[in-house]
Structures are given as structure tokens and as C-alpha cells.
Design a protein around this motif. Structure first.
Motif, PDB file in Angstrom:
ATOM      1  N   MET A 155     -26.992 -38.332  18.455  1.00 40.86           N
ATOM      2  CA  MET A 155     -26.787 -36.338  18.816  1.00 40.86           C
ATOM      3  C   MET A 155     -27.230 -36.016  17.699  1.00 40.86           C
ATOM      4  O   MET A 155     -27.148 -35.989  16.714  1.00 40.86           O
ATOM      5  N   LEU A 156     -28.102 -35.046  18.039  1.00 37.74           N
ATOM      6  CA  LEU A 156     -29.062 -33.844  17.009  1.00 37.74           C
ATOM      7  C   LEU A 156     -28.200 -32.936  16.462  1.00 37.74           C
ATOM      8  O   LEU A 156     -27.769 -32.909  15.580  1.00 37.74           O
ATOM      9  N   PHE A 157     -27.371 -32.391  17.423  1.00 39.87           N
ATOM     10  CA  PHE A 157     -26.446 -31.302  16.974  1.00 39.87           C
ATOM     11  C   PHE A 157     -24.695 -31.850  17.507  1.00 39.87           C
ATOM     12  O   PHE A 157     -24.683 -33.126  18.563  1.00 39.87           O
ATOM     13  N   ALA A 158     -24.083 -30.812  17.354  1.00 44.02           N
ATOM     14  CA  ALA A 158     -22.731 -31.127  17.912  1.00 44.02           C
ATOM     15  C   ALA A 158     -22.532 -31.213  19.312  1.00 44.02           C
ATOM     16  O   ALA A 158     -23.835 -30.580  19.800  1.00 44.02           O
ATOM     17  N   HIS A 159     -21.528 -31.646  19.611  1.00 46.25           N
ATOM     18  CA  HIS A 159     -21.589 -31.518  20.850  1.00 46.25           C
ATOM     19  C   HIS A 159     -21.995 -30.369  21.513  1.00 46.25           C
ATOM     20  O   HIS A 159     -21.882 -29.587  22.658  1.00 46.25           O
ATOM     21  N   ASP A 160     -20.722 -29.586  21.550  1.00 42.45           N
ATOM     22  CA  ASP A 160     -20.643 -28.057  21.661  1.00 42.45           C
ATOM     23  C   ASP A 160     -21.895 -27.539  21.256  1.00 42.45           C
ATOM     24  O   ASP A 160     -22.140 -26.940  22.079  1.00 42.45           O
ATOM     25  N   THR A 161     -22.306 -27.833  20.170  1.00 42.51           N
ATOM     26  CA  THR A 161     -23.975 -26.766  20.655  1.00 42.51           C
ATOM     27  C   THR A 161     -25.022 -27.252  21.231  1.00 42.51           C
ATOM     28  O   THR A 161     -25.405 -26.429  22.354  1.00 42.51           O
ATOM     29  N   GLU A 162     -24.980 -28.706  21.840  1.00 42.61           N
ATOM     30  CA  GLU A 162     -25.653 -29.335  22.764  1.00 42.61           C
ATOM     31  C   GLU A 162     -25.538 -28.902  23.717  1.00 42.61           C
ATOM     32  O   GLU A 162     -26.098 -28.204  25.031  1.00 42.61           O
ATOM     33  N   CYS A 163     -24.026 -28.670  24.397  1.00 43.94           N
ATOM     34  CA  CYS A 163     -24.126 -28.043  25.516  1.00 43.94           C
ATOM     35  C   CYS A 163     -24.055 -26.584  25.646  1.00 43.94           C
ATOM     36  O   CYS A 163     -24.742 -26.553  26.859  1.00 43.94           O
ATOM     37  N   SER A 164     -23.507 -25.194  24.463  1.00 40.90           N
ATOM     38  CA  SER A 164     -24.132 -23.924  24.293  1.00 40.90           C
ATOM     39  C   SER A 164     -25.702 -23.756  25.090  1.00 40.90           C
ATOM     40  O   SER A 164     -26.225 -23.075  25.250  1.00 40.90           O
ATOM     41  N   LEU A 165     -26.814 -24.935  24.393  1.00 40.47           N
ATOM     42  CA  LEU A 165     -28.226 -24.553  24.379  1.00 40.47           C
ATOM     43  C   LEU A 165     -28.607 -24.834  25.811  1.00 40.47           C
ATOM     44  O   LEU A 165     -29.466 -23.970  25.984  1.00 40.47           O
ATOM     45  N   THR A 166     -28.073 -26.325  26.007  1.00 39.83           N
ATOM     46  CA  THR A 166     -28.852 -26.750  27.467  1.00 39.83           C
ATOM     47  C   THR A 166     -27.961 -25.265  28.751  1.00 39.83           C
ATOM     48  O   THR A 166     -28.605 -24.798  29.666  1.00 39.83           O
ATOM     49  N   ALA A 167     -26.940 -24.329  28.037  1.00 45.83           N
ATOM     50  CA  ALA A 167     -26.168 -23.627  29.400  1.00 45.83           C
ATOM     51  C   ALA A 167     -27.167 -22.456  29.035  1.00 45.83           C
ATOM     52  O   ALA A 167     -27.281 -21.781  29.867  1.00 45.83           O
ATOM     53  N   ALA A 168     -27.243 -22.468  27.768  1.00 44.09           N
ATOM     54  CA  ALA A 168     -28.355 -20.692  27.720  1.00 44.09           C
ATOM     55  C   ALA A 168     -29.732 -21.200  28.084  1.00 44.09           C
ATOM     56  O   ALA A 168     -30.064 -20.482  28.694  1.00 44.09           O
ATOM     57  N   ALA A 169     -30.563 -22.180  28.395  1.00 44.96           N
ATOM     58  CA  ALA A 169     -31.440 -23.147  29.293  1.00 44.96           C
ATOM     59  C   ALA A 169     -31.296 -22.170  30.249  1.00 44.96           C
ATOM     60  O   ALA A 169     -31.847 -22.055  30.734  1.00 44.96           O
ATOM     61  N   ALA A 170     -30.314 -23.006  31.016  1.00 48.57           N
ATOM     62  CA  ALA A 170     -29.912 -23.168  31.927  1.00 48.57           C
ATOM     63  C   ALA A 170     -29.754 -21.753  32.774  1.00 48.57           C
ATOM     64  O   ALA A 170     -29.993 -21.541  33.863  1.00 48.57           O
ATOM     65  N   LEU A 171     -28.919 -20.648  31.855  1.00 49.35           N
ATOM     66  CA  LEU A 171     -28.873 -19.121  32.662  1.00 49.35           C
ATOM     67  C   LEU A 171     -30.316 -18.834  32.569  1.00 49.35           C
ATOM     68  O   LEU A 171     -30.526 -17.683  33.553  1.00 49.35           O
ATOM     69  N   VAL A 172     -30.771 -18.925  31.349  1.00 46.48           N
ATOM     70  CA  VAL A 172     -32.312 -18.578  31.224  1.00 46.48           C
ATOM     71  C   VAL A 172     -33.344 -18.402  32.380  1.00 46.48           C
ATOM     72  O   VAL A 172     -34.239 -17.582  32.713  1.00 46.48           O
ATOM     73  N   ASN A 173     -33.210 -20.130  32.779  1.00 46.87           N
ATOM     74  CA  ASN A 173     -33.917 -20.199  34.126  1.00 46.87           C
ATOM     75  C   ASN A 173     -33.511 -19.968  35.339  1.00 46.87           C
ATOM     76  O   ASN A 173     -34.143 -19.971  36.375  1.00 46.87           O
ATOM     77  N   THR A 174     -32.658 -19.143  35.376  1.00 42.16           N
ATOM     78  CA  THR A 174     -32.433 -18.996  36.580  1.00 42.16           C
ATOM     79  C   THR A 174     -32.862 -17.635  36.423  1.00 42.16           C
ATOM     80  O   THR A 174     -32.356 -16.884  38.131  1.00 42.16           O
ATOM     81  N   GLY A 175     -33.690 -16.976  36.208  1.00 43.64           N
ATOM     82  CA  GLY A 175     -34.037 -15.770  36.743  1.00 43.64           C
ATOM     83  C   GLY A 175     -35.808 -16.166  36.478  1.00 43.64           C
ATOM     84  O   GLY A 175     -36.241 -15.154  35.974  1.00 43.64           O
ATOM     85  N   GLY A 176     -36.202 -17.066  36.741  1.00 40.49           N
ATOM     86  CA  GLY A 176     -36.786 -17.630  36.611  1.00 40.49           C
ATOM     87  C   GLY A 176     -38.148 -16.719  37.741  1.00 40.49           C
ATOM     88  O   GLY A 176     -37.778 -15.885  38.611  1.00 40.49           O
ATOM     89  N   ARG A 177     -39.458 -17.138  37.930  1.00 42.99           N
ATOM     90  CA  ARG A 177     -39.989 -16.404  38.777  1.00 42.99           C
ATOM     91  C   ARG A 177     -39.996 -17.568  39.676  1.00 42.99           C
ATOM     92  O   ARG A 177     -40.819 -16.216  41.281  1.00 42.99           O
TER      93      ARG A 177
END
Length: 182
Positions: free
Chosen positions: A1-23
Motif C-alpha cells: 500500500m502506497l498511502f494509508a487506506h483512507d487516503t487511497e479510498c478518498s483519492l479514488t473517490a475524488a477521481a471518480a467524482l471528477v470523471n462523472t462530469g466528463g465529456r
């Protein structure tokens, strides 16, 4: 694991949220889609299931998207702004049989607030670790999705929307076409 579990989950969720507003159109078209997103990314705490909540979550996306394109100073300004705006106060918390992890706003804070602060805290870890190169955009030419490269060797190039498969198929077809030419 590169980052703490909660950090990885939050990063993944943030990217997924950003991608809900894509082209490709609106990825959070209604409250039911937000409910599914909430569940898929294991958010806990307050969730109002309202159009107003949906609008505030959608409004967060451009600010988070900017993180994937900005230089370190702008990223720090975004992170600090989100934390200041939402009066974040990091504390160690345990709930739902999860080990201790950081929360910086109460569980009854509005969903968009929790999403913003969790993303900001996670990006703060990325900045502190000197790992901003792990926040990337998809390399497929027809995609504007963002991704978090959590691979050991920093080799992830494509998002989760099938772009890697499309690139492989295109490369295969190009090789086949080149092989059949005289």
C-alpha cells in the motif's frame, strides 16, 4: 500500500467524482446516481437524497478536477482553501468496524463538504509524499478522465472507462494492417 487506506479510498473517490462530469455526459444525472456513487465509494454519515445535495456535489467537481492539471502551488492553494472553507479539524475516528483513520469534519456534515475535505486531506498526503505524478489524466486521445496511479512502478496510463482496452485493440489492428501490407 502506497498511502494509508483512507487516503487511497478518498483519492479514488475524488477521481471518480471528477470523471462523472466528463465529456461523455453527466455521470450523476439524478439523485439515484448519487445514491449509487455514495454506496460504491463507501461513504458514511449524512446523505440527504435531495436535488440540492446533488447540485452541491456536482459543483465540487470543477474544483477537484483542477487538482489534476495544476502545479504544486495551485494544488496547495486549492487544498488549503477547501480545508479552510469547511473548517476542517482532523481527528482520528473509528466506526463501522474500520480501523482508526482521519476525519476532518463531523459525519453529519453535508455530503459535499465531507467529499471536499476527504479529497483535500488525501491530496495533502500526496503533496507531502512528493507523489503528485500519481495524479494523472488518461492517455487515450478521446478521453478527458483523471486517474490515480496507485501501482508500485507508476505505470498506469489509462482510466477505468475501458480506454486501455480500446488502445490495445487499436494497436492490434494497426499491427495487423501493417502486417498485411505488401
Amino acid at each position: 500500500m502506497l498511502f494509508a487506506h483512507d487516503t487511497e479510498c478518498s483519492l479514488t473517490a475524488a477521481a471518480a467524482l471528477v470523471n462523472t462530469g466528463g465529456r461523455d455526459g453527466e455521470g450523476l444525472p439524478d439523485v439515484a446516481a448519487l445514491d449509487a456513487f455514495f454506496t460504491a465509494h463507501a461513504y458514511t454519515g449524512r446523505h440527504e437524497h435531495t436535488e440540492a445535495e446533488l447540485r452541491t456535489v456536482r459543483a465540487l467537481r470543477p474544483r477537484l478536477r483542477r487538482i489534476w492539471y495544476a502545479d504544486v502551488d495551485e494544488i496547495v492553494a486549492i487544498v488549503n482553501g477547501l480545508l479552510r472553507e469547511h473548517r476542517a479539524l482532523p481527528q482520528l475516528i473509528t466506526h463501522d468496524d474500520e480501523p482508526y483513520h482521519l476525519h476532518a469534519v463531523p459525519r453529519d456534515a453535508p455530503l459535499a463538504t465531507r467529499m471536499a475535505v476527504e479529497a483535500a486531506m488525501a491530496v495533502a498526503d500526496v503533496v507531502r509524499s512528493g507523489e503528485l505524478r500519481r495524479l494523472r489524466t488518461c492517455e487515450h486521445p478521446d478521453c478527458d478522465n483523471v486517474l490515480v496511479d496507485l501501482s508500485k512502478n507508476r505505470s498506469r496510463r489509462f482510466c477505468d472507462a475501458g480506454c486501455g482496452n480500446r488502445a490495445a485493440v487499436s494497436a492490434y489492428r494497426a499491427r495487423k494492417a501493417a502486417a498485411t501490407r505488401p
